[in-house]
Enzyme design. Structure first.
Site, PDB file in Angstrom:
ATOM      1  N   GLU A  92       0.830  -1.216   0.000  1.00  0.00           N
ATOM      2  CA  GLU A  92       0.000   0.000   0.000  1.00  0.00           C
ATOM      3  C   GLU A  92       0.857   1.255   0.000  1.00  0.00           C
ATOM      4  O   GLU A  92       0.431   2.306  -0.445  1.00  0.00           O
ATOM      5  CB  GLU A  92      -0.930   0.022   1.225  1.00  0.00           C
ATOM      6  CG  GLU A  92      -2.280  -0.604   0.956  1.00  0.00           C
ATOM      7  CD  GLU A  92      -3.315  -0.347   2.051  1.00  0.00           C
ATOM      8  OE1 GLU A  92      -2.996   0.259   3.095  1.00  0.00           O
ATOM      9  OE2 GLU A  92      -4.458  -0.776   1.869  1.00  0.00           O
ATOM     10  N   HIS A 131       8.218 -26.784  -1.781  1.00  0.00           N
ATOM     11  CA  HIS A 131       7.556 -27.868  -2.502  1.00  0.00           C
ATOM     12  C   HIS A 131       6.396 -27.346  -3.350  1.00  0.00           C
ATOM     13  O   HIS A 131       5.545 -28.105  -3.778  1.00  0.00           O
ATOM     14  CB  HIS A 131       7.057 -28.930  -1.515  1.00  0.00           C
ATOM     15  CG  HIS A 131       8.190 -29.530  -0.725  1.00  0.00           C
ATOM     16  ND1 HIS A 131       8.718 -30.771  -1.013  1.00  0.00           N
ATOM     17  CD2 HIS A 131       8.918 -29.034   0.300  1.00  0.00           C
ATOM     18  CE1 HIS A 131       9.718 -31.017  -0.179  1.00  0.00           C
ATOM     19  NE2 HIS A 131       9.859 -29.976   0.633  1.00  0.00           N
ATOM     20  N   LYS A 143     -13.947  -0.041  -4.149  1.00  0.00           N
ATOM     21  CA  LYS A 143     -15.050   0.286  -3.225  1.00  0.00           C
ATOM     22  C   LYS A 143     -16.192   0.946  -3.984  1.00  0.00           C
ATOM     23  O   LYS A 143     -17.358   0.600  -3.817  1.00  0.00           O
ATOM     24  CB  LYS A 143     -14.564   1.251  -2.129  1.00  0.00           C
ATOM     25  CG  LYS A 143     -13.632   0.632  -1.117  1.00  0.00           C
ATOM     26  CD  LYS A 143     -13.332   1.635  -0.019  1.00  0.00           C
ATOM     27  CE  LYS A 143     -12.171   1.163   0.825  1.00  0.00           C
ATOM     28  NZ  LYS A 143     -11.677   2.183   1.741  1.00  0.00           N
TER      29      LYS A 143
HETATM   30  O1  PA5 Z   1      -3.422   1.037   6.125  1.00  0.00           O
HETATM   31  C1  PA5 Z   1      -4.505   1.508   5.866  1.00  0.00           C
HETATM   32  O2  PA5 Z   1      -4.721   2.727   5.936  1.00  0.00           O
HETATM   33  C2  PA5 Z   1      -5.680   0.633   5.504  1.00  0.00           C
HETATM   34  O3  PA5 Z   1      -5.301  -0.687   5.360  1.00  0.00           O
HETATM   35  C3  PA5 Z   1      -6.749   0.697   6.579  1.00  0.00           C
HETATM   36  O4  PA5 Z   1      -6.187   0.314   7.794  1.00  0.00           O
HETATM   37  C4  PA5 Z   1      -7.933  -0.190   6.227  1.00  0.00           C
HETATM   38  O5  PA5 Z   1      -8.433   0.156   4.980  1.00  0.00           O
HETATM   39  C5  PA5 Z   1      -9.018  -0.055   7.275  1.00  0.00           C
HETATM   40  O6  PA5 Z   1      -9.435   1.265   7.376  1.00  0.00           O
HETATM   41  P1  PA5 Z   1     -10.232   1.778   8.643  1.00  0.00           P
HETATM   42  O7  PA5 Z   1      -9.350   1.640   9.823  1.00  0.00           O
HETATM   43  O8  PA5 Z   1     -10.563   3.207   8.331  1.00  0.00           O
HETATM   44  O9  PA5 Z   1     -11.460   0.925   8.772  1.00  0.00           O
END
Ligand code: PA5
Length: 424
Positions: free
Chosen positions: A277, A298, A412
């Protein structure tokens, strides 16, 4: 603390220009003047941790432990992976003492949620619902079911068994938590999900699991200090970032995180999210992958040895283990294993690492090896801070903002349209 070695030597990596580039990144980052600087709160969070908050987390964890057999942690991505990574790295495989930590809201399986509800019906339950935005659909869906379950089962007492970790000022979860009077913890504004393991997001579930959060934080604090002070050539966080970018520029666009320790599985999952990310944007970034050895020797071993040469491998080895078994001499050697007598299984894995790394190197896979002295609370705290810092350096070297994730919105929007969410 963390040793780094590289199969091809690093002497030509540290040119005057590179050192200058790293110094510039460092100065801007620690002055919080770099891209995404609004999300650099994690950088000094361990050392500036408010002792009252730490006490509150520990006391809340003690309350949960007293009243529960099970804690269900509801969250997705950065809101659950850090806690799960630490808990699964440090808990025994089978005989888990104390509160059992279970997870929900990290996918939308009706069967999973139904079976979870049936399973916890035999136990005393508390819930920690975690969402920084307070609006993420997957945990919100799971929470709707679990909240209804808790209210039906516990009546008014439900509100003292539900703990919400969310933004201080906004979001649907905050509204519900206020209305119902749930105990709340705040996700700091300047810390994103994947960098939040040392905030209440990670520390409350970790403490409930019976892990010493002071030691975890102490490890992170040591990492924060050491990795700030160490010069570039001795600094494993910077060297790891440098090597990754050097390999990326040489066409090695896939990194495989390899480990011989199954307890590291969720650290690998957390690492994939952290680097994926943080770096995968603007048409750039290394694809982070993981393998668990010797299991995957394996399966994916064939590809790594012999497939497309666009990858490098980063091993995480643990030097010292608490528990082990030694091979023994059997009366009859029908299975032909007596040659291993006297060898511990940890030593077996060390040899397996040497043999595998050499084979993959011979197959033109560059090898980075990180060595952690021990798998305990302190060193896991150190390790996770190490990765977060290295990821920030690495993202800046790649010239991306390591703290946003604009790409996760696309799927989303499509789902919301398909589900006919008002406004889409
Ligand atoms: O690292 C990040 O920002 C994301 O992975 C969020 O943690 C994830 O999308 C969950 O978001 P939220 O904590 O707003 O529910």
């Amino acid at each position: 603390m963390i040793q780094l070695s590289y199969s091809d030597g690093e002497s030509d990596l540290l040119s005057v220009e590179t050192i200058q580039q790293i110094e510039d990144i460092k100065t801007k980052m620690y002055r919080k003047e770099s891209a995404g600087s609004d999300f650099l709160g994690w950088l000094d969070f361990p050392s500036s941790f408010d002792p009252h908050l730490l006490q509150d987390i520990q006391q809340t964890a003690d309350t949960i432990k007293k009243q529960s057999d099970v804690l269900v942690v509801i969250g997705i991505g950065g809101s659950y992976l850090g806690a799960r990574a630490v808990i699964e790295a440090l808990q025994p495989y089978f005989q888990k003492a104390g509160v059992e930590v279970l997870y929900a809201g990290h996918q939308v399986s009706g069967a999973y949620l139904k079976e979870l509800l049936e399973y916890i019906d035999q136990k005393d339950v508390s819930i920690n619902v975690i969402s920084k935005s307070g609006t993420t659909t997957e945990p919100a869906v799971a929470f709707r079911f679990l909240q209804q379950y808790m209210e039906k089962r516990y009546g008014d007492e439900a509100s003292s068994r539900i703990f919400a970790t969310t933004d201080e000022n906004k979001g649907a979860l905050l509204t519900v938590a206020r209305e119902k009077g749930y105990k709340r913890f705040v996700v700091p504004d300047d810390v994103g999900g994947r960098y939040s393991v040392f905030t209440p997001v990670g520390l409350l579930p970790i403490a409930v699991a019976g892990i010493n959060i002071n030691n975890v934080l102490h490890g992170a604090q040591t990492a924060e200090k050491e990795l700030y002070e160490l010069d570039v050539e001795y600094n494993p966080a910077i060297r790891y970032a440098l090597l990754r970018n050097h390999l990326y520029e040489a066409g090695k666009t896939n990194e495989i995180f390899a480990s011989f320790e199954p307890k590291l599985h969720y650290i690998q999952e957390w690492w994939k999210q952290l680097f994926g990310e943080s770096e995968g944007k603007d048409g750039k970034g290394i694809l982070p992958l993981s393998v668990s050895y010797t299991t995957d020797l394996h399966s994916l071993g064939q590809y790594i040895q012999d497939g497309k040469r666009n990858l490098f491998e980063t091993f995480l080895n643990v030097e010292e283990v608490d528990e082990d078994l030694e091979m023994f001499e059997a009366d009859s050697d029908e299975d032909q294993l007596n040659y291993l007598a006297g060898l511990s299984l940890h030593e077996f894995n060390k040899k397996a690492y040497e043999g595998t790394a050499q084979a993959h190197q011979d197959g033109s896979v560059p090898i980075i090896t990180l060595t952690l002295p021990k798998l305990d609370d302190y060193h896991v705290g150190y390790l996770l801070y190490f990765y977060m810092l290295s990821c920030a350096y690495s993202g800046y070297m790649l010239d991306v903002n390591p703290f946003d994730q604009p790409g996760v919105e696309a799927y989303k929007k499509n789902i919301f349209k398909l589900l006919k969410k008002p406004g889409y």
